[in-house]
Design an enzyme around this catalytic site. Sequence first.
Site, PDB file in Angstrom:
ATOM      1  N   LYS A  98      52.496  10.456  27.479  1.00 18.84           N
ATOM      2  CA  LYS A  98      52.645   8.575  27.156  1.00 18.84           C
ATOM      3  C   LYS A  98      52.012   7.063  28.649  1.00 18.84           C
ATOM      4  O   LYS A  98      52.196   7.507  30.086  1.00 18.84           O
ATOM      5  CB  LYS A  98      53.961   7.999  27.828  1.00 18.84           C
ATOM      6  CG  LYS A  98      55.013   6.818  27.742  1.00 18.84           C
ATOM      7  CD  LYS A  98      56.718   6.759  27.084  1.00 18.84           C
ATOM      8  CE  LYS A  98      57.068   5.039  27.264  1.00 18.84           C
ATOM      9  NZ  LYS A  98      56.082   4.886  26.483  1.00 18.84           N
TER      10      LYS A  98
ATOM     11  N   HIS B 155      60.173  10.465  30.413  1.00 14.92           N
ATOM     12  CA  HIS B 155      59.276  11.119  28.275  1.00 14.92           C
ATOM     13  C   HIS B 155      58.431  12.180  28.503  1.00 14.92           C
ATOM     14  O   HIS B 155      58.342  12.694  29.913  1.00 14.92           O
ATOM     15  CB  HIS B 155      58.335   9.545  27.792  1.00 14.92           C
ATOM     16  CG  HIS B 155      58.842   8.623  27.572  1.00 14.92           C
ATOM     17  ND1 HIS B 155      59.759   7.756  28.526  1.00 14.92           N
ATOM     18  CD2 HIS B 155      59.448   8.194  26.326  1.00 14.92           C
ATOM     19  CE1 HIS B 155      60.759   6.807  27.518  1.00 14.92           C
ATOM     20  NE2 HIS B 155      59.863   7.329  26.516  1.00 14.92           N
TER      21      HIS B 155
END
Length: 276
Positions: free
Chosen positions: A169, A165
């Site tokens: 995040k 990701h």
Amino acid sequence: MTSKTPIPVVVIGAAGKMGLEVVKAVAQAEDMNLVGAIDRNPEHQDKDIGELAGLSEPLEVPVTNQMESMLAFACQEKEPGVMVDFTHPDSVYDNVRSAIAYGIRPVIGTTGLSTTQIQELADFAEKASTGCLIIPNFSIGMVLLQQAAVAASQYFDHVEIIELHHNQKADAPSGTAIETAQKLGEMGKTFNPAIVEETEKLTGARGSQAEEGIRIHSVRLPGLIAHQEVIFGAPGQIYTLRHDTSDRACYMPGVLLAIRKVLQLKSLVYGLEKIL
Ligand SMILES: NC(=O)C1=CN([C@@H]2O[C@H](COP(=O)(O)OP(=O)(O)OC[C@H]3O[C@@H](n4cnc5c(N)ncnc54)[C@H](OP(=O)(O)O)[C@@H]3O)[C@@H](O)[C@H]2O)C=CC1
Ligand SMILES: O=C(O)C1=N[C@H](C(=O)O)C[C@H](O)C1
């Protein structure tokens, strides 16, 4: 022809990456009406959420950080309302409790809720006879990947998950990776039987250990959005399933479906596949 009153929708985390996509999708849905945009980011207070989302016309919905007042306002609408939450793992639990208390149905995209918190929210929704959806991943591609992984797990005893990701995040591992491991765990077998005694020379080198011995490895880098690999191994072969997102618009058909479906529920449901 009868035209139904549109579903009143409040978005919390409205000025964030996912929130802005949801605002655009709801504004374009004929059966929905965006009635509230909540966000705590001081930079965006009182700004029109339509303008922040890059729509050609303002939506006449100013961003507010006053969640309770917004929920009190939304619950006076003629039709039952829905609150879509894309905020932060630290705040989603309280947001959802408040929404249910006001009779507003939560659609939760925020990840990072613990198993205990999910159970408590399920009990709370049940007592209030209110629909509530927790969807760790709104993309159809991920539902298909998880189904393929469950099918493959019948034939492979060794599997690991890598999720990758963007580096903004907050939670690791991703909600999707946890959900994927849970689904494999439900197969009732113990994966990855030990072949040798392992020593981690650097803590975390082998990732985290999730359901039924499945390891999850989390990568965070700028340039990534959301990606996941499920890698099965057997003597002489590797079977890899991979899902990549290139635009957060991929989640919007799932979000709109969830807004419509949560109104038909009387309890908490977990996972997009349950409402397809
Ligand atoms: N289920 C799915 O398919 C998907 C889930 N997600 C999840 O959604 C969540 C949000 O992701 P993303 O949009 O990328 O994150 P962002 O940080 O871009 O957006 C979150 C927004 O919510 C605001 N916020 C945080 N807490 C509160 C609060 N208590 N009240 C009001 N506003 C709040 C933040 O403000 P501030 O900037 O001040 O913190 C920010 O503007 C994450 O948990 C992510 O994992 C993401 C993509 C898909
Ligand atoms: O933070 C994100 O971006 C994403 N979060 C969700 C998760 O934790 O699984 C869904 C998707 O992976 C994008």
